[in-house]
Design a protein around this motif. Structure first.
Motif, PDB file in Angstrom:
ATOM      1  N   PHE A 258     -28.705   0.575   7.304  1.00 20.70           N
ATOM      2  CA  PHE A 258     -29.530   1.779   7.168  1.00 20.70           C
ATOM      3  C   PHE A 258     -29.256   2.450   5.828  1.00 20.70           C
ATOM      4  O   PHE A 258     -28.135   2.398   5.297  1.00 20.70           O
ATOM      5  CB  PHE A 258     -29.238   2.777   8.289  1.00 20.70           C
ATOM      6  CG  PHE A 258     -29.689   2.318   9.646  1.00 20.70           C
ATOM      7  CD1 PHE A 258     -30.991   2.525  10.074  1.00 20.70           C
ATOM      8  CD2 PHE A 258     -28.802   1.671  10.495  1.00 20.70           C
ATOM      9  CE1 PHE A 258     -31.398   2.096  11.319  1.00 20.70           C
ATOM     10  CE2 PHE A 258     -29.205   1.234  11.747  1.00 20.70           C
ATOM     11  CZ  PHE A 258     -30.506   1.442  12.160  1.00 20.70           C
ATOM     12  N   GLU A 259     -30.289   3.077   5.281  1.00 18.10           N
ATOM     13  CA  GLU A 259     -30.109   3.863   4.081  1.00 18.10           C
ATOM     14  C   GLU A 259     -29.639   5.265   4.447  1.00 18.10           C
ATOM     15  O   GLU A 259     -29.803   5.721   5.585  1.00 18.10           O
ATOM     16  CB  GLU A 259     -31.436   3.959   3.304  1.00 18.10           C
ATOM     17  CG  GLU A 259     -31.908   2.628   2.760  1.00 18.10           C
ATOM     18  CD  GLU A 259     -33.161   2.756   1.916  1.00 18.10           C
ATOM     19  OE1 GLU A 259     -33.219   3.682   1.073  1.00 18.10           O
ATOM     20  OE2 GLU A 259     -34.087   1.950   2.094  1.00 18.10           O
ATOM     21  N   ALA A 260     -29.060   5.938   3.478  1.00 20.66           N
ATOM     22  CA  ALA A 260     -28.607   7.313   3.709  1.00 20.66           C
ATOM     23  C   ALA A 260     -29.768   8.181   4.194  1.00 20.66           C
ATOM     24  O   ALA A 260     -29.592   9.055   5.052  1.00 20.66           O
ATOM     25  CB  ALA A 260     -28.018   7.889   2.423  1.00 20.66           C
ATOM     26  N   ASP A 261     -30.982   7.933   3.663  1.00 21.11           N
ATOM     27  CA  ASP A 261     -32.151   8.725   4.072  1.00 21.11           C
ATOM     28  C   ASP A 261     -32.400   8.626   5.576  1.00 21.11           C
ATOM     29  O   ASP A 261     -32.781   9.603   6.224  1.00 21.11           O
ATOM     30  CB  ASP A 261     -33.403   8.252   3.322  1.00 21.11           C
ATOM     31  CG  ASP A 261     -33.371   8.611   1.841  1.00 21.11           C
ATOM     32  OD1 ASP A 261     -32.357   9.175   1.396  1.00 21.11           O
ATOM     33  OD2 ASP A 261     -34.342   8.307   1.140  1.00 21.11           O
ATOM     34  N   ASP A 262     -32.186   7.433   6.178  1.00 18.95           N
ATOM     35  CA  ASP A 262     -32.428   7.256   7.610  1.00 18.95           C
ATOM     36  C   ASP A 262     -31.384   7.989   8.437  1.00 18.95           C
ATOM     37  O   ASP A 262     -31.691   8.564   9.484  1.00 18.95           O
ATOM     38  CB  ASP A 262     -32.421   5.766   7.954  1.00 18.95           C
ATOM     39  CG  ASP A 262     -33.504   4.997   7.202  1.00 18.95           C
ATOM     40  OD1 ASP A 262     -34.670   5.433   7.259  1.00 18.95           O
ATOM     41  OD2 ASP A 262     -33.171   3.999   6.548  1.00 18.95           O
ATOM     42  N   ILE A 263     -30.153   7.971   7.968  1.00 17.70           N
ATOM     43  CA  ILE A 263     -29.102   8.712   8.679  1.00 17.70           C
ATOM     44  C   ILE A 263     -29.408  10.203   8.627  1.00 17.70           C
ATOM     45  O   ILE A 263     -29.286  10.919   9.629  1.00 17.70           O
ATOM     46  CB  ILE A 263     -27.725   8.406   8.054  1.00 17.70           C
ATOM     47  CG1 ILE A 263     -27.459   6.899   8.043  1.00 17.70           C
ATOM     48  CG2 ILE A 263     -26.628   9.133   8.811  1.00 17.70           C
ATOM     49  CD1 ILE A 263     -26.188   6.500   7.308  1.00 17.70           C
ATOM     50  N   ILE A 264     -29.810  10.683   7.456  1.00 16.83           N
ATOM     51  CA  ILE A 264     -30.175  12.101   7.310  1.00 16.83           C
ATOM     52  C   ILE A 264     -31.341  12.443   8.230  1.00 16.83           C
ATOM     53  O   ILE A 264     -31.335  13.481   8.903  1.00 16.83           O
ATOM     54  CB  ILE A 264     -30.516  12.411   5.838  1.00 16.83           C
ATOM     55  CG1 ILE A 264     -29.239  12.345   4.989  1.00 16.83           C
ATOM     56  CG2 ILE A 264     -31.180  13.773   5.691  1.00 16.83           C
ATOM     57  CD1 ILE A 264     -29.484  12.430   3.489  1.00 16.83           C
ATOM     58  N   ALA A 265     -32.348  11.567   8.269  1.00 14.07           N
ATOM     59  CA  ALA A 265     -33.521  11.823   9.121  1.00 14.07           C
ATOM     60  C   ALA A 265     -33.128  11.870  10.596  1.00 14.07           C
ATOM     61  O   ALA A 265     -33.588  12.745  11.351  1.00 14.07           O
ATOM     62  CB  ALA A 265     -34.571  10.745   8.886  1.00 14.07           C
ATOM     63  N   SER A 266     -32.261  10.964  11.031  1.00 10.55           N
ATOM     64  CA  SER A 266     -31.871  10.923  12.443  1.00 10.55           C
ATOM     65  C   SER A 266     -31.104  12.181  12.831  1.00 10.55           C
ATOM     66  O   SER A 266     -31.337  12.775  13.890  1.00 10.55           O
ATOM     67  CB  SER A 266     -31.021   9.678  12.716  1.00 10.55           C
ATOM     68  OG  SER A 266     -31.775   8.500  12.494  1.00 10.55           O
ATOM     69  N   TYR A 267     -30.195  12.623  11.973  1.00 12.01           N
ATOM     70  CA  TYR A 267     -29.445  13.837  12.272  1.00 12.01           C
ATOM     71  C   TYR A 267     -30.354  15.072  12.214  1.00 12.01           C
ATOM     72  O   TYR A 267     -30.196  16.019  12.988  1.00 12.01           O
ATOM     73  CB  TYR A 267     -28.272  13.997  11.300  1.00 12.01           C
ATOM     74  CG  TYR A 267     -27.014  13.304  11.777  1.00 12.01           C
ATOM     75  CD1 TYR A 267     -26.223  13.873  12.773  1.00 12.01           C
ATOM     76  CD2 TYR A 267     -26.637  12.078  11.258  1.00 12.01           C
ATOM     77  CE1 TYR A 267     -25.078  13.237  13.225  1.00 12.01           C
ATOM     78  CE2 TYR A 267     -25.485  11.433  11.696  1.00 12.01           C
ATOM     79  CZ  TYR A 267     -24.712  12.021  12.685  1.00 12.01           C
ATOM     80  OH  TYR A 267     -23.578  11.392  13.139  1.00 12.01           O
ATOM     81  N   THR A 268     -31.311  15.051  11.305  1.00  9.58           N
ATOM     82  CA  THR A 268     -32.246  16.174  11.208  1.00  9.58           C
ATOM     83  C   THR A 268     -33.058  16.312  12.495  1.00  9.58           C
ATOM     84  O   THR A 268     -33.175  17.415  13.059  1.00  9.58           O
ATOM     85  CB  THR A 268     -33.195  15.979  10.001  1.00  9.58           C
ATOM     86  OG1 THR A 268     -32.419  15.957   8.802  1.00  9.58           O
ATOM     87  CG2 THR A 268     -34.204  17.103   9.913  1.00  9.58           C
ATOM     88  N   CYS A 269     -33.599  15.207  12.973  1.00  7.87           N
ATOM     89  CA  CYS A 269     -34.408  15.252  14.204  1.00  7.87           C
ATOM     90  C   CYS A 269     -33.571  15.704  15.389  1.00  7.87           C
ATOM     91  O   CYS A 269     -34.020  16.512  16.219  1.00  7.87           O
ATOM     92  CB  CYS A 269     -35.015  13.881  14.481  1.00  7.87           C
ATOM     93  SG  CYS A 269     -36.228  13.370  13.229  1.00  7.87           S
ATOM     94  N   LYS A 270     -32.331  15.207  15.480  1.00  6.87           N
ATOM     95  CA  LYS A 270     -31.458  15.580  16.582  1.00  6.87           C
ATOM     96  C   LYS A 270     -31.121  17.069  16.517  1.00  6.87           C
ATOM     97  O   LYS A 270     -31.087  17.769  17.542  1.00  6.87           O
ATOM     98  CB  LYS A 270     -30.182  14.747  16.518  1.00  6.87           C
ATOM     99  CG  LYS A 270     -29.395  14.720  17.814  1.00  6.87           C
ATOM    100  CD  LYS A 270     -30.102  13.870  18.860  1.00  6.87           C
ATOM    101  CE  LYS A 270     -29.256  13.662  20.101  1.00  6.87           C
ATOM    102  NZ  LYS A 270     -29.976  12.873  21.119  1.00  6.87           N
ATOM    103  N   ALA A 271     -30.858  17.588  15.327  1.00  3.22           N
ATOM    104  CA  ALA A 271     -30.509  18.997  15.180  1.00  3.22           C
ATOM    105  C   ALA A 271     -31.681  19.899  15.502  1.00  3.22           C
ATOM    106  O   ALA A 271     -31.519  20.954  16.127  1.00  3.22           O
ATOM    107  CB  ALA A 271     -30.019  19.248  13.742  1.00  3.22           C
ATOM    108  N   ILE A 272     -32.880  19.495  15.095  1.00  2.00           N
ATOM    109  CA  ILE A 272     -34.065  20.295  15.403  1.00  2.00           C
ATOM    110  C   ILE A 272     -34.270  20.356  16.922  1.00  2.00           C
ATOM    111  O   ILE A 272     -34.592  21.409  17.484  1.00  2.00           O
ATOM    112  CB  ILE A 272     -35.306  19.712  14.704  1.00  2.00           C
ATOM    113  CG1 ILE A 272     -35.201  19.936  13.186  1.00  2.00           C
ATOM    114  CG2 ILE A 272     -36.582  20.338  15.239  1.00  2.00           C
ATOM    115  CD1 ILE A 272     -35.229  21.382  12.763  1.00  2.00           C
ATOM    116  N   GLU A 273     -34.081  19.210  17.590  1.00  2.00           N
ATOM    117  CA  GLU A 273     -34.197  19.193  19.051  1.00  2.00           C
ATOM    118  C   GLU A 273     -33.214  20.166  19.685  1.00  2.00           C
ATOM    119  O   GLU A 273     -33.498  20.776  20.729  1.00  2.00           O
ATOM    120  CB  GLU A 273     -33.940  17.786  19.585  1.00  2.00           C
ATOM    121  CG  GLU A 273     -35.049  16.784  19.290  1.00  2.00           C
ATOM    122  CD  GLU A 273     -34.676  15.385  19.762  1.00  2.00           C
ATOM    123  OE1 GLU A 273     -33.661  15.259  20.485  1.00  2.00           O
ATOM    124  OE2 GLU A 273     -35.378  14.422  19.388  1.00  2.00           O
ATOM    125  N   ALA A 274     -32.036  20.314  19.072  1.00  2.00           N
ATOM    126  CA  ALA A 274     -31.019  21.210  19.605  1.00  2.00           C
ATOM    127  C   ALA A 274     -31.241  22.651  19.185  1.00  2.00           C
ATOM    128  O   ALA A 274     -30.462  23.536  19.568  1.00  2.00           O
ATOM    129  CB  ALA A 274     -29.644  20.741  19.138  1.00  2.00           C
TER     130      ALA A 274
END
Length: 936
Positions: free
Chosen positions: A114-130
């Motif tokens: 995975f690229e750093a961008d994908d890790i950032i995107a996954s954490y962003t989506c999870k944080a928004i859900e929270a």
């Protein structure tokens, strides 16, 4: 603290490259490249410093790319295929980036595939859900797809560009790309990306892509509508390249569903433990960040800047004061006598002020004074406009400003008040500008010289204000070009609007004051006080006086030399063309290389990156030694061409019309070892031992009734080597006044004749410069084995020299710096470089630095003492004009030569004492004549 959790996701991979390209080249104390590491560490510091601010992070993680191969390469094997490998000096910084992250006790996340961008995107989506807010620390356009506005108090996603200190939200994306963040991926798919090798649709750029997405809302709709569009190349491309457009959309899409290696709660910030960070900063040698760490220690009171400044003048007070943010809009423009009087009163009360002049020229002897800047504390500065005029000189209105006479009258008592310290950055320039208007400036401190005495060799960036402010204060100063423009639209500073001049000038004084608060305590802490206070600071007004004095030049003599050189060049040109068998441009290295190595067929030709053969002096000298007549002729032609353009032609244009003299500018920070360097014009590169060089020196003459007196240290570096390396044979030879090269020849070869003495002289100096067997072989025109035998024999006869070299290299590898006998440090960050030629170059320089630096310190001390000694003897009319290497040049009334010569000799011979007691005498040779050339 923020009421809602706020996650910061740092795009570490992107920031590494930004820091690498935007910061000057730096190395850490181990000699490893560290510019990107420093920038990255400074960025993390800023984020950590924002913990208690409303928009600051409650949770934070650094995201990095783990490898170059990801799932996108499985989709498209050409993805990022054309990206060049990282720069050679960036590669060793990657592991240090990870060390820096661990030093901050922060999570450092990277995942295979995975690229750093994908890790950032996954954490962003999870944080928004929270229900958390998210800030992505990056400037990457791909990540702007994640930006989202808060709705009805809900969570939001924005981006922070720390290099520009800008926050970016949806309006920024709309302004830059013309679409909403959720539409940005469709725009990127249409336009493609040459850097990542995303194909896109041919012929569609950013503007066209945005126009299509705005009209049709998304990529699917654009592609569906393509067949119905009116006939055009764009329509045909959309239809033909639809598969590539859809593939591109997949490539630019951010993957938001990956498994998270750490939970959100595990990213919580609980403060930055000091010890790991301090240990890392000390190991890297990041002194500015260590200083800031000390200033921000828990429980540390924030002192009043002015009160703390007084404490900083005491070497026993090593603490750094806290500095407010720089606000260039907060500086005052002073245009009334009342406000000027108020600033003068405040300056007297503060006891320490920073000053800076704004002028219309870099030539301090000829420049017109445009304005004066003052700062009485960090953040408190003013600009006093004096010589501004309209941008339209004929019809424009001159802005309101105080008269020069009013400003001089009010500032004169302040600038000479012994109770008020005046700080400048390259204050020598300001001294020369101000003294022409009756403003004598003393006492002084110079932050540029402080920077040099503390950090000479620490970076390649230099000690100018912009570079030092960036390195020490992490502040990017307003550039001169920003206020005056460039090219045909450039204006004089005198035409700069007053508000812009106030921002620029006020910042200069403010930054100088701030730099002083950082450098002054370090002088004592880092044992640099002696060399600064006893060698360099007292030299500043002396050198300023020499620059103002200048030296008379015989324009007619220069003109005749130019004509003679032109004739000789023409003769050489004919001979070179005859050797080549055709005419060509000798000054063109490309044409010369083709003649030498293609037409004439000489061996050893090597092409550089430009495709042209190298024809530098080393190549030509080697060819000359091997019998290539044309190479020797080209070398002669080049020397004449350089002397003609640099001296006999240009010196005529550099004669000051008011004084009739040439005024060189000396830099106290231009040579790493501490030597002065001469610029505009450079008078230190005139050949010393050639007849041509003497002819040029003959153009430097005395005024009627005076003579030129040249006082030269004799073999000072060999004398210092005999003392510093403790070589009894050499030391005793100097004490007996013997010819040292003859003595060396006797030791090495058993006999003294012209040949052995010449070889001994070459070896004496070459060894002190750490020459290799190959270098010595080339100089003596012998093979490498014979050269090595001579070096070994030299060390056998003079073991102290060998021990000195070994001890010096061992010490510099351990400490990172060398020291002169006066304590001047020179840093060698490349001494452990993994690149062999870089490391060897640092080693050679390190061997010579203590000797050459001590020589520089000695002549500086002689210069400082010379004026008082001559004045005490009633010889006020004797003027010291030039310093060139180991030589001082004076203009002396004829009737004072007999009285002045022994005083000059005594001051120079005793310049080391009492700071340093030498075991060898310093020899001084004095000559006089109507010209500089005749004085030798």
């Amino acid at each position: 603290m923020a009421t809602r959790n706020h996650l910061y996701l740092v795009d570490g991979s992107g920031y590494i490259f930004r820091a690498y390209h935007q910061l000057p080249p730096l190395t850490n104390r181990h000699g490893t490249p560290a510019g990107a590491v420093y920038g990255y560490t400074a960025m993390l510091w800023k984020l950590a410093d924002a913990l208690d601010k409303e928009e600051g992070p409650t949770h934070l993680a650094v995201i990095l790319d783990k490898g170059s191969h990801t799932f996108r390469n499985e989709m498209y094997d050409q993805y990022k295929a054309h990206r060049p490998p990282p720069p050679e000096d960036l590669i060793p910084q990657f592991p240090l980036i990870r060390e820096a992250t661990r030093a901050f006790s922060l999570p450092c996340i990277e995942e295979d595939g995975f690229e750093a961008d994908d890790i950032i995107a996954s954490y962003t989506c999870k944080a928004i859900e929270a229900g958390w807010d998210v800030t992505i620390v990056s400037s990457d356009k791909d990540l702007m797809q994640l930006i989202a506005l808060s709705s009805e108090g809900g969570p939001a996603v924005d981006m922070l560009d720390t290099m520009k200190n800008e926050r970016r939200s949806a309006p920024y994306v709309l302004e830059k790309f013309g679409v909403r963040p959720d539409q940005l991926g469709d725009v990127l798919a249409l336009m493609g990306d040459a850097v990542d090798n995303v194909p896109g649709v041919p012929g569609i750029g950013a503007k066209t892509a945005a126009k299509l997405i705005v009209e049709y809302d998304n990529l699917d709709a654009v592609l569906a509508a393509a067949p119905t569009m009116k006939p055009s190349k764009m329509r045909d491309n959309l239809i033909e390249h639809e598969p590539m457009a859809r593939l591109s959309r997949q490539l630019v899409a951010l993957h938001c569903e990956m498994d998270l290696p750490h939970t959100l709660d595990e990213l919580k910030l609980d403060g930055i433990p000091p010890e790991p960070l301090r240990n890392f900063l000390e190991d890297q040698g990041f002194k500015a960040l260590l200083s800031r760490m000390a200033a921000h220690a828990p429980g540390k009171e924030k002192p009043d800047p002015v009160a703390a400044a007084a404490a900083l003048s005491d070497p026993g007070t090593p603490d750094f004061i806290d500095l407010p943010p720089i606000d260039c809009d907060g500086y005052e423009m002073v245009t009334t006598p009342e406000r000027l009087a108020a600033w003068v009163a405040e300056s007297h009360a503060s006891g320490i002020i920073a000053i800076d002049t704004e002028t219309d020229s870099l030539d301090s002897v000829a420049a017109n004074l445009v304005g004066i800047c003052l700062a009485t504390a960090p953040g408190k500065a003013c600009y006093i406009p004096i010589g501004h005029r309209s941008s339209d000189d004929m019809f424009g209105e001159v802005p309101q400003q105080l008269s020069l006479s009013e400003v001089v009258a009010q500032l004169k008592p302040l600038f000479c008040d012994p109770a008020v310290l005046k700080i400048g950055h390259n204050i020598k320039y300001d001294i020369n500008v101000l003294i022409r208007h009756g403003l004598d400036v003393s006492p002084i401190d110079d932050t540029m010289v402080m920077s040099f005495d503390l950090d000479a060799g620490q970076s390649l960036a230099g000690h100018g204000m912009d570079e030092v402010a960036h390195a020490v204060l992490e502040h990017s100063c307003i550039t001169f070009k920003e206020v005056t423009g460039t090219g045909k639209k450039a204006i004089s500073f005198a035409q700069v609007p007053l508000d812009a001049a106030t921002r620029y000038g006020g910042e200069d004084a403010d930054v100088t004051w701030r730099l002083w608060t950082r450098f002054k305590p370090r002088l004592a802490q880092e044992a640099a006080t002696r060399v600064y206070e006893l060698v360099d600071r007292p030299l500043i007004p002396v050198v300023a006086g020499m620059e103002r004095a200048g030296i008379k030049v015989d324009r007619d003599h220069l003109s005749r030399l130019s004509g003679r050189f032109a004739q000789e060049m023409a003769r050489l040109e004919e001979e070179i063309h005859a050797e080549a068998g055709q005419p060509f441009q000798i000054g063109s290295t490309q044409q010369l290389g083709a003649i030498l190595f293609e037409k004439l067929g000489y061996k050893g030709g090597k092409k550089g990156k430009s495709g042209a053969y190298s024809t530098d002096v080393t190549v030509l000298e080697k060819m000359k030694a091997e019998g290539a007549t044309i190479a020797g002729l080209v070398l002669d032609w080049r020397q004449l061409a350089k002397l003609k353009s640099t001296y006999t032609d240009s010196l005529q244009t550099q004669i000051n019309p008011d004084t009739g003299r040439v005024h060189t500018s000396y830099s106290l920070t231009g040579a790493q070892t501490g030597r002065l360097s001469s610029n505009d014009p450079n008078l230190q590169n005139i050949p010393i031992r050639t007849e041509t060089g003497k002819q040029i020196r003959d153009a430097f003459i005395a005024e009627p009734g005076n003579v030129i007196l040249a006082a030269d240290y004799s073999q000072i570096e060999l004398r210092l080597a005999a003392h510093m390396a403790d070589v009894p044979t050499l030391r005793e030879a100097f004490l007996r006044g013997e010819d040292i090269h003859a003595a060396t020849a006797k030791e090495l070869f058993g006999e003294v004749n012209r040949d052995t003495r010449g070889r001994a002289k070459t070896i004496n100096f070459a060894i002190l410069y750490g020459i290799s067997r190959w270098g010595l072989a080339q100089r003596l025109e012998i093979d490498a084995d014979e050269a090595q035998a001579m070096i070994s024999r030299y060390f056998d006869r003079f073991p102290g020299i060998s021990a000195y070299i070994n001890e010096t290299l061992e010490s510099v590898r351990h400490k990172g710096f060398t020291q002169t006998l006066f304590g001047r440090k020179t840093w060698f960050n490349q001494i452990k470089s993994p690149i062999q030629h870089v490391r060897q170059g640092a080693e050679r320089a390190a061997i010579n630095a203590p000797i050459q630096g001590t020589s520089a310190d000695i002549i500086k001390r002689a210069m400082v003492r010379m004026g008082p000694a001559l004045r005490e003897a009633g010889l006020d009319r004797v003027k010291m004009l030039l310093q060139v290497h180991d030589e001082l040049v004076f203009e002396v009334p004829q009737e004072d030569v007999e009285a002045a010569s022994p005083i000059i000799h005594r001051v120079m011979a005793g310049a080391a004492a009492p700071m340093v007691e030498l075991s060898v005498p310093l020899g001084v040779e004095i000559g006089t004549g109507p010209s500089w050339g005749a004085a030798h």
